[in-house]
Design a protein around this motif. Structure first.
Motif, PDB file in Angstrom:
ATOM      1  N   SER A 191       0.838  -1.190   0.000  1.00  0.00           N
ATOM      2  CA  SER A 191       0.000   0.000   0.000  1.00  0.00           C
ATOM      3  C   SER A 191       0.877   1.247   0.000  1.00  0.00           C
ATOM      4  O   SER A 191       1.695   1.439   0.896  1.00  0.00           O
ATOM      5  N   ASP A 192       0.730   2.073  -1.024  1.00  0.00           N
ATOM      6  CA  ASP A 192       1.613   3.226  -1.167  1.00  0.00           C
ATOM      7  C   ASP A 192       0.854   4.530  -0.953  1.00  0.00           C
ATOM      8  O   ASP A 192      -0.363   4.609  -1.061  1.00  0.00           O
ATOM      9  N   ASP A 193       1.622   5.557  -0.636  1.00  0.00           N
ATOM     10  CA  ASP A 193       1.041   6.857  -0.365  1.00  0.00           C
ATOM     11  C   ASP A 193       2.074   7.916  -0.741  1.00  0.00           C
ATOM     12  O   ASP A 193       3.276   7.649  -0.702  1.00  0.00           O
ATOM     13  N   TYR A 194       1.573   9.117  -1.111  1.00  0.00           N
ATOM     14  CA  TYR A 194       2.466  10.154  -1.618  1.00  0.00           C
ATOM     15  C   TYR A 194       2.080  11.525  -1.069  1.00  0.00           C
ATOM     16  O   TYR A 194       0.901  11.817  -0.840  1.00  0.00           O
ATOM     17  N   ALA A 195       3.085  12.353  -0.908  1.00  0.00           N
ATOM     18  CA  ALA A 195       2.826  13.750  -0.608  1.00  0.00           C
ATOM     19  C   ALA A 195       2.214  14.406  -1.850  1.00  0.00           C
ATOM     20  O   ALA A 195       2.515  14.010  -2.982  1.00  0.00           O
ATOM     21  N   ASP A 196       1.388  15.409  -1.626  1.00  0.00           N
ATOM     22  CA  ASP A 196       0.738  16.083  -2.751  1.00  0.00           C
ATOM     23  C   ASP A 196       1.765  16.669  -3.727  1.00  0.00           C
ATOM     24  O   ASP A 196       1.523  16.713  -4.937  1.00  0.00           O
ATOM     25  N   SER A 197       2.890  17.100  -3.193  1.00  0.00           N
ATOM     26  CA  SER A 197       3.894  17.763  -4.024  1.00  0.00           C
ATOM     27  C   SER A 197       4.550  16.828  -5.030  1.00  0.00           C
ATOM     28  O   SER A 197       5.159  17.291  -6.002  1.00  0.00           O
ATOM     29  N   VAL A 198       4.445  15.523  -4.827  1.00  0.00           N
ATOM     30  CA  VAL A 198       5.102  14.580  -5.735  1.00  0.00           C
ATOM     31  C   VAL A 198       4.108  13.632  -6.393  1.00  0.00           C
ATOM     32  O   VAL A 198       4.507  12.823  -7.261  1.00  0.00           O
ATOM     33  N   LYS A 199       2.849  13.716  -6.018  1.00  0.00           N
ATOM     34  CA  LYS A 199       1.849  12.788  -6.548  1.00  0.00           C
ATOM     35  C   LYS A 199       1.775  12.924  -8.060  1.00  0.00           C
ATOM     36  O   LYS A 199       1.717  14.034  -8.610  1.00  0.00           O
ATOM     37  N   GLY A 200       1.801  11.804  -8.732  1.00  0.00           N
ATOM     38  CA  GLY A 200       1.757  11.804 -10.192  1.00  0.00           C
ATOM     39  C   GLY A 200       3.126  11.883 -10.838  1.00  0.00           C
ATOM     40  O   GLY A 200       3.247  11.671 -12.049  1.00  0.00           O
ATOM     41  N   ARG A 201       4.159  12.195 -10.061  1.00  0.00           N
ATOM     42  CA  ARG A 201       5.520  12.284 -10.595  1.00  0.00           C
ATOM     43  C   ARG A 201       6.433  11.220 -10.012  1.00  0.00           C
ATOM     44  O   ARG A 201       7.351  10.753 -10.692  1.00  0.00           O
ATOM     45  N   PHE A 202       6.226  10.849  -8.750  1.00  0.00           N
ATOM     46  CA  PHE A 202       7.056   9.861  -8.081  1.00  0.00           C
ATOM     47  C   PHE A 202       6.270   8.563  -7.901  1.00  0.00           C
ATOM     48  O   PHE A 202       5.050   8.582  -7.692  1.00  0.00           O
ATOM     49  N   THR A 203       6.990   7.447  -7.960  1.00  0.00           N
ATOM     50  CA  THR A 203       6.378   6.143  -7.750  1.00  0.00           C
ATOM     51  C   THR A 203       7.264   5.327  -6.826  1.00  0.00           C
ATOM     52  O   THR A 203       8.452   5.155  -7.099  1.00  0.00           O
ATOM     53  N   ILE A 204       6.670   4.820  -5.763  1.00  0.00           N
ATOM     54  CA  ILE A 204       7.393   3.961  -4.826  1.00  0.00           C
ATOM     55  C   ILE A 204       7.044   2.508  -5.128  1.00  0.00           C
ATOM     56  O   ILE A 204       5.912   2.200  -5.501  1.00  0.00           O
ATOM     57  N   SER A 205       8.027   1.634  -5.009  1.00  0.00           N
ATOM     58  CA  SER A 205       7.793   0.220  -5.243  1.00  0.00           C
ATOM     59  C   SER A 205       8.768  -0.583  -4.402  1.00  0.00           C
ATOM     60  O   SER A 205       9.764  -0.047  -3.912  1.00  0.00           O
ATOM     61  N   SER A 206       8.467  -1.853  -4.248  1.00  0.00           N
ATOM     62  CA  SER A 206       9.343  -2.697  -3.441  1.00  0.00           C
ATOM     63  C   SER A 206       9.616  -4.009  -4.137  1.00  0.00           C
ATOM     64  O   SER A 206       8.755  -4.533  -4.855  1.00  0.00           O
ATOM     65  N   ASP A 207      10.805  -4.505  -3.947  1.00  0.00           N
ATOM     66  CA  ASP A 207      11.209  -5.821  -4.433  1.00  0.00           C
ATOM     67  C   ASP A 207      11.552  -6.631  -3.185  1.00  0.00           C
ATOM     68  O   ASP A 207      12.650  -6.512  -2.641  1.00  0.00           O
ATOM     69  N   ASN A 208      10.591  -7.409  -2.738  1.00  0.00           N
ATOM     70  CA  ASN A 208      10.792  -8.118  -1.469  1.00  0.00           C
ATOM     71  C   ASN A 208      11.916  -9.145  -1.558  1.00  0.00           C
ATOM     72  O   ASN A 208      12.616  -9.398  -0.570  1.00  0.00           O
ATOM     73  N   ALA A 209      12.100  -9.721  -2.713  1.00  0.00           N
ATOM     74  CA  ALA A 209      13.163 -10.717  -2.875  1.00  0.00           C
ATOM     75  C   ALA A 209      14.539 -10.077  -2.694  1.00  0.00           C
ATOM     76  O   ALA A 209      15.471 -10.726  -2.201  1.00  0.00           O
ATOM     77  N   GLN A 210      14.645  -8.812  -3.089  1.00  0.00           N
ATOM     78  CA  GLN A 210      15.905  -8.090  -2.972  1.00  0.00           C
ATOM     79  C   GLN A 210      15.972  -7.219  -1.735  1.00  0.00           C
ATOM     80  O   GLN A 210      16.991  -6.565  -1.500  1.00  0.00           O
ATOM     81  N   ASN A 211      14.893  -7.208  -0.952  1.00  0.00           N
ATOM     82  CA  ASN A 211      14.829  -6.337   0.227  1.00  0.00           C
ATOM     83  C   ASN A 211      15.175  -4.891  -0.123  1.00  0.00           C
ATOM     84  O   ASN A 211      15.941  -4.223   0.587  1.00  0.00           O
ATOM     85  N   THR A 212      14.616  -4.448  -1.225  1.00  0.00           N
ATOM     86  CA  THR A 212      14.925  -3.103  -1.715  1.00  0.00           C
ATOM     87  C   THR A 212      13.630  -2.365  -2.049  1.00  0.00           C
ATOM     88  O   THR A 212      12.718  -2.946  -2.629  1.00  0.00           O
ATOM     89  N   VAL A 213      13.600  -1.112  -1.669  1.00  0.00           N
ATOM     90  CA  VAL A 213      12.491  -0.233  -2.022  1.00  0.00           C
ATOM     91  C   VAL A 213      13.032   0.849  -2.946  1.00  0.00           C
ATOM     92  O   VAL A 213      14.116   1.386  -2.719  1.00  0.00           O
TER      93      VAL A 213
END
Length: 127
Positions: free
Chosen positions: A56-78
């Motif tokens: 479940s992801d969430d964004y500040a208004d200032s970056v919404k639509g421009r930034f994307t958060i994602s995670s790779d659980n196998a690599q333990n990397t966000v």
């Protein structure tokens, strides 16, 4: 011991893109949430984005639509994909982690709630 290591910062022209990485180690369970924060010179640290262990992801208004958060659980990397960068995005970017078994972390969760922090990576956007 939990460790977070950010990478991927750099210098980019306005309108360009960068992808930040937050490599995590030492987690004792799979219910950690990750937040991205940034701090510009002379300004307070501000939240940019967050993601819970179930994606479940969430964004500040200032970056919404421009930034994307994602995670790779196998690599333990966000990751934080940053597109259409603006000069006002210039800051040191930090990732942080806290245990979130009820998956309630959102972008407005304050920095004081986070237990672990990385060392930060500089992002500079030239206009």
């Amino acid at each position: 011991e939990v460790q977070l290591v950010e990478s991927g910062g750099g210098l980019v022209q306005a309108g360009g893109s960068l992808r930040l990485s937050c490599a995590a180690s030492g987690f004792t369970s799979d219910d950690y949430a990750i937040g991205w924060f940034r701090q510009a010179p002379g300004k307070e640290r501000e939240a940019v984005s967050s993601i819970t262990s179930d994606g479940s992801d969430d964004y500040a208004d200032s970056v919404k639509g421009r930034f994307t958060i994602s995670s790779d659980n196998a690599q333990n990397t966000v990751y934080l994909q940053m597109d259409s960068l603006k000069s006002e995005d210039t800051a040191v970017y930090y990732c942080a982690a806290l245990r979130d078994p009820y998956r309630v972390v959102v972008v407005t969760t304050p920095p004081s709630a986070y237990d672990y922090w990385g060392q930060g990576t500089q992002v500079t956007v030239s206009s």
